[in-house]
Design a protein around this motif. Structure first.
Motif, PDB file in Angstrom:
ATOM      1  N   HIS A 374      -3.047   1.312   4.717  1.00 38.10           N
ATOM      2  CA  HIS A 374      -2.372   2.423   4.060  1.00 38.10           C
ATOM      3  C   HIS A 374      -1.176   2.900   4.875  1.00 38.10           C
ATOM      4  N   ALA A 375      -1.289   2.858   6.213  1.00 32.32           N
ATOM      5  CA  ALA A 375      -0.173   3.273   7.054  1.00 32.32           C
ATOM      6  C   ALA A 375       1.020   2.339   6.882  1.00 32.32           C
ATOM      7  N   ILE A 376       0.773   1.029   6.840  1.00 36.01           N
ATOM      8  CA  ILE A 376       1.853   0.064   6.633  1.00 36.01           C
ATOM      9  C   ILE A 376       2.457   0.248   5.236  1.00 36.01           C
ATOM     10  N   GLU A 377       1.607   0.468   4.246  1.00 39.54           N
ATOM     11  CA  GLU A 377       2.113   0.662   2.878  1.00 39.54           C
ATOM     12  C   GLU A 377       3.052   1.858   2.817  1.00 39.54           C
ATOM     13  N   ARG A 378       2.642   2.982   3.384  1.00 35.57           N
ATOM     14  CA  ARG A 378       3.495   4.171   3.357  1.00 35.57           C
ATOM     15  C   ARG A 378       4.805   3.917   4.103  1.00 35.57           C
ATOM     16  N   ALA A 379       4.707   3.220   5.247  1.00 35.80           N
ATOM     17  CA  ALA A 379       5.906   2.944   6.038  1.00 35.80           C
ATOM     18  C   ALA A 379       6.876   2.057   5.266  1.00 35.80           C
ATOM     19  N   VAL A 380       6.350   1.053   4.562  1.00 32.25           N
ATOM     20  CA  VAL A 380       7.214   0.168   3.777  1.00 32.25           C
ATOM     21  C   VAL A 380       7.926   0.955   2.678  1.00 32.25           C
ATOM     22  N   ILE A 381       7.210   1.866   2.027  1.00 33.20           N
ATOM     23  CA  ILE A 381       7.805   2.664   0.953  1.00 33.20           C
ATOM     24  C   ILE A 381       8.903   3.587   1.478  1.00 33.20           C
ATOM     25  N   LEU A 382       8.663   4.187   2.646  1.00 31.90           N
ATOM     26  CA  LEU A 382       9.556   5.237   3.144  1.00 31.90           C
ATOM     27  C   LEU A 382      10.601   4.742   4.138  1.00 31.90           C
ATOM     28  N   ALA A 383      10.489   3.493   4.601  1.00 31.18           N
ATOM     29  CA  ALA A 383      11.379   2.993   5.651  1.00 31.18           C
ATOM     30  C   ALA A 383      12.843   3.049   5.219  1.00 31.18           C
ATOM     31  N   GLN A 384      13.719   3.400   6.162  1.00 28.99           N
ATOM     32  CA  GLN A 384      15.145   3.482   5.893  1.00 28.99           C
ATOM     33  C   GLN A 384      15.863   2.174   6.189  1.00 28.99           C
ATOM     34  N   GLY A 385      15.346   1.394   7.151  1.00 29.46           N
ATOM     35  CA  GLY A 385      16.002   0.157   7.544  1.00 29.46           C
ATOM     36  C   GLY A 385      15.205  -1.066   7.161  1.00 29.46           C
ATOM     37  N   ASN A 386      15.658  -2.221   7.668  1.00 25.69           N
ATOM     38  CA  ASN A 386      15.000  -3.494   7.358  1.00 25.69           C
ATOM     39  C   ASN A 386      13.882  -3.829   8.326  1.00 25.69           C
ATOM     40  N   ILE A 387      13.767  -3.084   9.410  1.00 27.17           N
ATOM     41  CA  ILE A 387      12.736  -3.329  10.415  1.00 27.17           C
ATOM     42  C   ILE A 387      11.905  -2.058  10.572  1.00 27.17           C
ATOM     43  N   LEU A 388      10.599  -2.197  10.515  1.00 27.30           N
ATOM     44  CA  LEU A 388       9.730  -1.034  10.716  1.00 27.30           C
ATOM     45  C   LEU A 388       9.762  -0.633  12.190  1.00 27.30           C
ATOM     46  N   GLU A 389      10.018   0.648  12.428  1.00 26.69           N
ATOM     47  CA  GLU A 389      10.089   1.195  13.774  1.00 26.69           C
ATOM     48  C   GLU A 389       9.039   2.292  13.935  1.00 26.69           C
ATOM     49  N   PRO A 390       8.750   2.694  15.188  1.00 20.25           N
ATOM     50  CA  PRO A 390       7.776   3.780  15.383  1.00 20.25           C
ATOM     51  C   PRO A 390       8.084   5.037  14.587  1.00 20.25           C
ATOM     52  N   SER A 391       9.365   5.328  14.401  1.00 20.36           N
ATOM     53  CA  SER A 391       9.742   6.551  13.682  1.00 20.36           C
ATOM     54  C   SER A 391       9.400   6.492  12.196  1.00 20.36           C
ATOM     55  N   ASP A 392       9.051   5.295  11.683  1.00 17.25           N
ATOM     56  CA  ASP A 392       8.704   5.170  10.262  1.00 17.25           C
ATOM     57  C   ASP A 392       7.262   5.570   9.969  1.00 17.25           C
ATOM     58  N   PHE A 393       6.483   5.841  11.007  1.00 18.49           N
ATOM     59  CA  PHE A 393       5.073   6.181  10.818  1.00 18.49           C
ATOM     60  C   PHE A 393       4.876   7.667  11.011  1.00 18.49           C
ATOM     61  N   TYR A 394       4.214   8.287  10.004  1.00 13.13           N
ATOM     62  CA  TYR A 394       4.006   9.733  10.028  1.00 13.13           C
ATOM     63  C   TYR A 394       2.527  10.043   9.823  1.00 13.13           C
ATOM     64  N   PHE A 395       2.009  10.838  10.744  1.00 15.12           N
ATOM     65  CA  PHE A 395       0.669  11.379  10.588  1.00 15.12           C
ATOM     66  C   PHE A 395       0.806  12.890  10.620  1.00 15.12           C
ATOM     67  N   GLY A 396       0.527  13.542   9.503  1.00 12.86           N
ATOM     68  CA  GLY A 396       0.745  14.979   9.449  1.00 12.86           C
ATOM     69  C   GLY A 396       2.224  15.266   9.300  1.00 12.86           C
ATOM     70  N   SER A 397       2.736  16.236  10.056  1.00 16.67           N
ATOM     71  CA  SER A 397       4.121  16.665   9.878  1.00 16.67           C
ATOM     72  C   SER A 397       5.067  16.058  10.903  1.00 16.67           C
ATOM     73  N   ALA A 398       4.570  15.246  11.841  1.00 16.48           N
ATOM     74  CA  ALA A 398       5.414  14.704  12.896  1.00 16.48           C
ATOM     75  C   ALA A 398       5.267  13.196  12.970  1.00 16.48           C
ATOM     76  N   PRO A 399       6.293  12.499  13.491  1.00 13.68           N
ATOM     77  CA  PRO A 399       6.170  11.058  13.660  1.00 13.68           C
ATOM     78  C   PRO A 399       4.957  10.720  14.516  1.00 13.68           C
ATOM     79  N   ALA A 400       4.296   9.629  14.177  1.00 15.50           N
ATOM     80  CA  ALA A 400       3.085   9.248  14.912  1.00 15.50           C
ATOM     81  C   ALA A 400       3.403   8.745  16.306  1.00 15.50           C
ATOM     82  N   PHE A 401       4.596   8.185  16.518  1.00 17.04           N
ATOM     83  CA  PHE A 401       4.962   7.593  17.793  1.00 17.04           C
ATOM     84  C   PHE A 401       6.282   8.214  18.249  1.00 17.04           C
ATOM     85  N   GLY A 402       6.538   8.574  19.570  1.00 21.23           N
ATOM     86  CA  GLY A 402       5.544   8.548  20.595  1.00 21.23           C
ATOM     87  C   GLY A 402       4.544   9.649  20.516  1.00 21.23           C
TER      88      GLY A 402
END
Length: 460
Positions: A374-402
């Protein structure tokens, strides 16, 4: 050999298609009644499904075809469905592919074009003549590190042991108990055992015991006769009878009550079922696979689970490791889900950055493979670029990484953050699709039933 299902209300179409396809592929099943689709898809393990878009009730709009396509993808999101119609146009073809169809053909078809369309669908699933699905070593696909014809993926020592156990026990009729946390893939293991057994061409019936109320248990599992209770208007066989000759998978068996355990034990010992309201037993021949995320041996110790029933169901035990204990598999799983959702949502995301892979391997994944999916699915839907980066993952209201939780944080905290994000995602999808449940579920990658459970959970 690829297995194909054709659903059309025209007997001549069914006969012609079967005659053509059986010369080029594997077994071909045909069905005139679309109402049997859920049963066939659940139990058939088909590689390609040819589905008519227009049945008797709806001659030319294609509405029924889209309805049944939706039902098929609810049951098997990986199904390769080719829609067929005599009234198609480019707009309908585009819409069909956008909602999950593999392709679209017009009746009357050209034989070569139909064969090429099916071959392309098989190749996309890794089963075509030009694919590498048959080029495996030690029972594992080289490119996906997966069991052939299975969605079980992994090359870690723990998963290789699971794969080896499946291969050894599948051809026997030994009862199997699958243990593991939620989201580890217990249902996939059960299906893999069935697909490798001598019962593979017989029914595979899956039952979520945790979803059955006390009052429905006996009727659903063992069946009933007309008049057995107020709403019993006709005789109906239970799940054991549906699985006759094949496999029955009882999920969440650790959650059933002691009276239910006693009833189930009697059926397993006597190899026969008696429908509710009847005194006539019916012999059964099924392969039993059970699963639970409950601490089953602790349940036996505190006498909330019968020891004699445990002995009956666990001839072979398969312990599925949590994702945090198979970190080597995270990269290949993430790549697999990226390819799946890139195609499903027509996104241009091509790869995952090394930095993100390192961060994914540091997270505890309390929801296991399902949470990663589910995390990868959400990241693919919301990603801005062609490569998934840490900033593309969100848990709650803040980026998951770092800001990713480290291995010392409480899983409960992560669950709360994920719940908050999930609720926001559902709210956004509801606004986007104006409350259309089918479209909301499709965008979120959920079945309608799973979406309804979440709406109830969040009071929406």
């Amino acid at each position: 050999m690829p297995k194909i299902l054709i659903i059309d209300d025209d007997v001549d179409v069914l006969s012609a298609a079967k005659l053509l396809l059986k010369r080029h592929f594997g077994p071909v099943d045909i069905e005139k009644n679309p109402e049997r689709i859920p049963f066939l898809v659940t139990n058939g393990a088909y590689d390609v499904i040819l589905l008519d878009m227009n049945f008797q009730r709806d001659v030319s709009s294609g509405r029924e075809g889209f309805l049944w396509l939706d039902r098929i993808l609810d049951i098997d999101p990986q199904a390769a469905v080719i829609l067929i119609t005599a009234y198609g146009d480019v707009g309908m073809a585009v819409r069909a592919i956008k909602v999950g169809a593999a392709d679209f053909v017009l009746k009357p078809w050209e034989n070569d074009k139909l064969l090429a369309t099916i071959e392309a669908a098989l190749s996309a699933k890794g089963k075509g003549k030009g694919s590498e699905a048959g080029d495996s070593k030690n029972g594992r696909d080289k490119t996906t590190a997966a069991m052939p014809n299975s969605l079980l993926i992994g090359s870690s020592p723990a998963m290789r042991q699971v794969f080896d156990t499946i291969e050894r026990v599948a051809e026997t009729d030994a009862n199997v108990l699958i243990l593991g946390e939620n989201g580890t893939g217990k249902d996939l293991v059960a299906r893999a055992v069935h697909q490798r057994s001598h019962r593979r061409d017989k029914p595979y019936v899956s039952v979520d015991l945790g979803a059955l109320s006390e009052t429905l248990f006996e009727s659903e599992i063992f069946g009933h006769v007309k008049g057995a209770f107020t709403d019993a208007r006709e005789d109906r066989g239970g799940r054991f009878e549906e699985a006759q000759g094949g496999t029955i998978f009882l999920d969440e068996i650790g959650n059933i009550t002691l009276p239910q355990q006693a009833r189930l034990l009697t059926v397993l010992q006597q190899r026969q079922v008696t429908r509710l309201g009847s005194n006539k037993p019916k012999p059964i021949d099924v392969r039993l696979i059970c699963a639970t995320n409950a601490p089953i041996y602790e349940r036996v110790a505190d006498r909330s689970f019968r020891q004699d029933l445990l002995y009956r169901i666990n001839t072979i035990e398969i312990q599925l490791p949590p994702l945090r204990e198979r970190l080597d598999d995270i990269a290949v799983l993430a790549e697999h889900f990226l390819k799946q959702y890139r195609k499903q949502y027509n996104r241009k995301v091509t790869s995952i950055s090394p930095a993100l892979i390192r961060q994914l391997q540091q997270y505890r994944w309390p929801g296991n493979v399902r949470e990663l999916q589910h995390a990868i699915e959400r990241a693919v839907i919301l990603a801005q670029g062609n490569i998934l980066e840490p900033s593309d993952f969100y848990f709650g209201s803040a980026p998951a990484f770092g800001g990713i939780p480290n291995t010392q944080e409480m899983p409960h905290q992560h669950a709360l953050q994920l719940d908050d994000m999930e609720k926001k995602m559902i709210q956004q999808a509801m606004q986007k699709h104006h409350g259309n449940i089918t479209e909301i579920a499709r965008e979120l990658g959920l079945s309608r039933q799973a979406l309804y459970r979440r709406l109830e959970k969040y009071g929406m």
